[in-house]
Design a protein around this motif. Sequence first.
Motif, mmCIF file in Angstrom:
data_model
loop_
_atom_site.group_PDB
_atom_site.id
_atom_site.type_symbol
_atom_site.label_atom_id
_atom_site.label_comp_id
_atom_site.label_asym_id
_atom_site.label_seq_id
_atom_site.Cartn_x
_atom_site.Cartn_y
_atom_site.Cartn_z
ATOM 1 N N LYS A 258 0.856 14.302 -5.518
ATOM 2 C CA LYS A 258 1.777 13.216 -5.155
ATOM 3 C C LYS A 258 1.216 11.878 -5.642
ATOM 4 N N ALA A 259 -0.101 11.718 -5.535
ATOM 5 C CA ALA A 259 -0.741 10.483 -5.994
ATOM 6 C C ALA A 259 -0.522 10.271 -7.488
ATOM 7 N N LEU A 260 -0.642 11.334 -8.271
ATOM 8 C CA LEU A 260 -0.428 11.211 -9.714
ATOM 9 C C LEU A 260 0.996 10.791 -10.026
ATOM 10 N N ASP A 261 1.939 11.349 -9.302
ATOM 11 C CA ASP A 261 3.344 10.980 -9.489
ATOM 12 C C ASP A 261 3.540 9.487 -9.204
ATOM 13 N N LEU A 262 3.029 9.012 -8.068
ATOM 14 C CA LEU A 262 3.141 7.596 -7.717
ATOM 15 C C LEU A 262 2.412 6.711 -8.722
ATOM 16 N N PHE A 263 1.224 7.150 -9.151
ATOM 17 C CA PHE A 263 0.427 6.370 -10.087
ATOM 18 C C PHE A 263 1.161 6.200 -11.412
ATOM 19 N N GLU A 264 1.712 7.280 -11.936
ATOM 20 C CA GLU A 264 2.408 7.180 -13.228
ATOM 21 C C GLU A 264 3.656 6.315 -13.116
ATOM 22 N N LYS A 265 4.391 6.424 -12.026
ATOM 23 C CA LYS A 265 5.563 5.563 -11.832
ATOM 24 C C LYS A 265 5.156 4.090 -11.774
ATOM 25 N N ALA A 266 4.059 3.792 -11.083
ATOM 26 C CA ALA A 266 3.581 2.406 -10.999
ATOM 27 C C ALA A 266 3.081 1.928 -12.360
ATOM 28 N N LEU A 267 2.404 2.806 -13.084
ATOM 29 C CA LEU A 267 1.840 2.459 -14.383
ATOM 30 C C LEU A 267 2.935 2.135 -15.402
ATOM 31 N N THR A 268 4.015 2.884 -15.365
ATOM 32 C CA THR A 268 5.098 2.669 -16.327
ATOM 33 C C THR A 268 6.132 1.665 -15.822
ATOM 34 N N CYS B 298 0.846 -1.183 0.000
ATOM 35 C CA CYS B 298 0.000 0.000 0.000
ATOM 36 C C CYS B 298 0.890 1.244 0.000
ATOM 37 N N ASP B 299 0.848 1.999 -1.085
ATOM 38 C CA ASP B 299 1.547 3.274 -1.147
ATOM 39 C C ASP B 299 0.592 4.355 -0.665
ATOM 40 N N VAL B 300 1.140 5.357 0.010
ATOM 41 C CA VAL B 300 0.314 6.413 0.593
ATOM 42 C C VAL B 300 0.778 7.769 0.070
ATOM 43 N N ALA B 301 -0.196 8.577 -0.350
ATOM 44 C CA ALA B 301 0.082 9.954 -0.758
ATOM 45 C C ALA B 301 -0.847 10.873 0.026
ATOM 46 N N GLY B 302 -0.348 12.058 0.351
ATOM 47 C CA GLY B 302 -1.120 13.009 1.142
ATOM 48 C C GLY B 302 -1.895 14.019 0.326
ATOM 49 N N ASP B 303 -1.703 14.012 -1.004
ATOM 50 C CA ASP B 303 -2.466 14.911 -1.868
ATOM 51 C C ASP B 303 -2.513 14.330 -3.283
ATOM 52 N N GLY B 304 -3.391 14.890 -4.105
ATOM 53 C CA GLY B 304 -3.587 14.367 -5.446
ATOM 54 C C GLY B 304 -2.377 14.476 -6.350
#
Length: 81
Positions: free
Chosen positions: A30-40, A22-28
Motif C-alpha cells: 500500500k505504501a508503494l502505491d501511495l508513494f508512486e501516486k505522490a511522486l507522479t 501525513c498519509d498512512v499505510a498498513g503495509d509496504g
Amino acid sequence: MVEHDKTSQRIVDAILSKYGQCDVAGDGAKALDLFEKALTGENPYDLVCLDIVMPVMDGQEALRRIRELEMKHGIDEKDRV
C-alpha cells in the motif's frame, strides 16, 4: 508513514501531522502505491517512515522498491526521501 500497528499509527500521525499532511499505510505494498501516486502527482513526499516488520511486504523491501521508483523517475539522490 508505513506501520501495521493501529496504536503506533495514531501516535506517529499525531506527531507528524503537526508538520504537514501525513498519509498512512498498513503495509509496504500500500505504501508503494501511495508513494508512486505522490511522486507522479504534485506533492511528492519529503519523508517516509517505514516499519521493518509488516505483513504483505516488509519495510526493507518497500524501501528497495521506493529507491527503484525514484531512479525510474529521475529523482536526484539529494532529493530522495
